[in-house]
Design a protein around this motif. Structure first.
Motif, PDB file in Angstrom:
ATOM      1  N   PRO A 102       1.131  43.262  -9.045  1.00 26.09           N
ATOM      2  CA  PRO A 102      -0.180  43.862  -9.334  1.00 26.09           C
ATOM      3  C   PRO A 102      -0.371  44.066 -10.832  1.00 26.09           C
ATOM      4  O   PRO A 102       0.540  44.531 -11.533  1.00 26.09           O
ATOM      5  N   GLY A 103      -1.528  43.705 -11.348  1.00 25.89           N
ATOM      6  CA  GLY A 103      -1.881  43.992 -12.729  1.00 25.89           C
ATOM      7  C   GLY A 103      -2.800  45.199 -12.783  1.00 25.89           C
ATOM      8  O   GLY A 103      -2.917  45.951 -11.822  1.00 25.89           O
ATOM      9  N   HIS A 104      -3.456  45.377 -13.911  1.00 25.35           N
ATOM     10  CA  HIS A 104      -4.339  46.541 -14.067  1.00 25.35           C
ATOM     11  C   HIS A 104      -5.524  46.473 -13.129  1.00 25.35           C
ATOM     12  O   HIS A 104      -5.935  47.470 -12.534  1.00 25.35           O
ATOM     13  N   THR A 105      -6.077  45.265 -12.995  1.00 24.51           N
ATOM     14  CA  THR A 105      -7.268  45.137 -12.163  1.00 24.51           C
ATOM     15  C   THR A 105      -7.147  44.055 -11.111  1.00 24.51           C
ATOM     16  O   THR A 105      -7.978  43.969 -10.214  1.00 24.51           O
ATOM     17  N   THR A 106      -6.117  43.237 -11.225  1.00 27.39           N
ATOM     18  CA  THR A 106      -5.970  42.126 -10.290  1.00 27.39           C
ATOM     19  C   THR A 106      -4.502  41.755 -10.182  1.00 27.39           C
ATOM     20  O   THR A 106      -3.654  42.330 -10.856  1.00 27.39           O
ATOM     21  N   VAL A 107      -4.213  40.786  -9.342  1.00 28.74           N
ATOM     22  CA  VAL A 107      -2.841  40.304  -9.202  1.00 28.74           C
ATOM     23  C   VAL A 107      -2.504  39.414 -10.401  1.00 28.74           C
ATOM     24  O   VAL A 107      -3.315  38.603 -10.831  1.00 28.74           O
ATOM     25  N   THR A 108      -1.303  39.578 -10.912  1.00 31.76           N
ATOM     26  CA  THR A 108      -0.867  38.869 -12.122  1.00 31.76           C
ATOM     27  C   THR A 108       0.393  38.070 -11.836  1.00 31.76           C
ATOM     28  O   THR A 108       1.267  38.525 -11.097  1.00 31.76           O
ATOM     29  N   THR A 109       0.474  36.892 -12.433  1.00 39.90           N
ATOM     30  CA  THR A 109       1.694  36.088 -12.372  1.00 39.90           C
ATOM     31  C   THR A 109       2.329  36.081 -13.752  1.00 39.90           C
ATOM     32  O   THR A 109       1.690  35.684 -14.729  1.00 39.90           O
TER      33      THR A 109
END
Length: 123
Positions: A102-109
């Protein structure tokens, strides 16, 4: 905070074996590719093996037939079984992984590296 930690390095005689482990921790949704690299003194870091989330593996010619990469998806872990070790395998070994979290606002790779573990092959 996603983190990779390697373990299992050490001193081994030529012909011996070692098993390296790579533990991923943090808020992890899944892990795509996992790989192992190594860097010998005075040399560039080199890729030696990788494994997909579907367990497909690839190896550098220098380790093919001697090293085996594996992973434990439910436990976010990776392994490198090293057999028939040679002095030229001496290096710092690094785990690398493409981790989805999870990132700040969305999923992150993100692409993550461990701190490295020393492998010394010497009599």
């Amino acid at each position: 905070q996603v983190q990779l930690v390697e373990s299992g390095g050490g001193l081994v005689q030529p012909g011996g074996s070692l098993r390296l482990s790579c533990a991923a921790s943090g808020n992890i949704l899944s892990i795509n590719r996992m790989a192992w690299y190594r860097q010998a003194p005075g040399k560039e870091r080199e890729w030696i093996a990788d494994i997909t989330s579907g367990y497909r593996t690839n190896y550098a010619d220098s380790v093919k037939g001697r090293f085996t990469i594996s992973r434990d998806n439910p436990n976010n872990a990776g392994y490198l079984q090293m057999n028939s070790l040679k002095p030229e395998d001496t290096a710092v070994y690094y785990c690398n992984a493409e981790i989805i979290h999870p990132g700040h606002t969305t999923v992150t790779t993100g692409n993550y590296w461990g701190q490295g573990t020393q492998v010394t092959v010497s009599s």
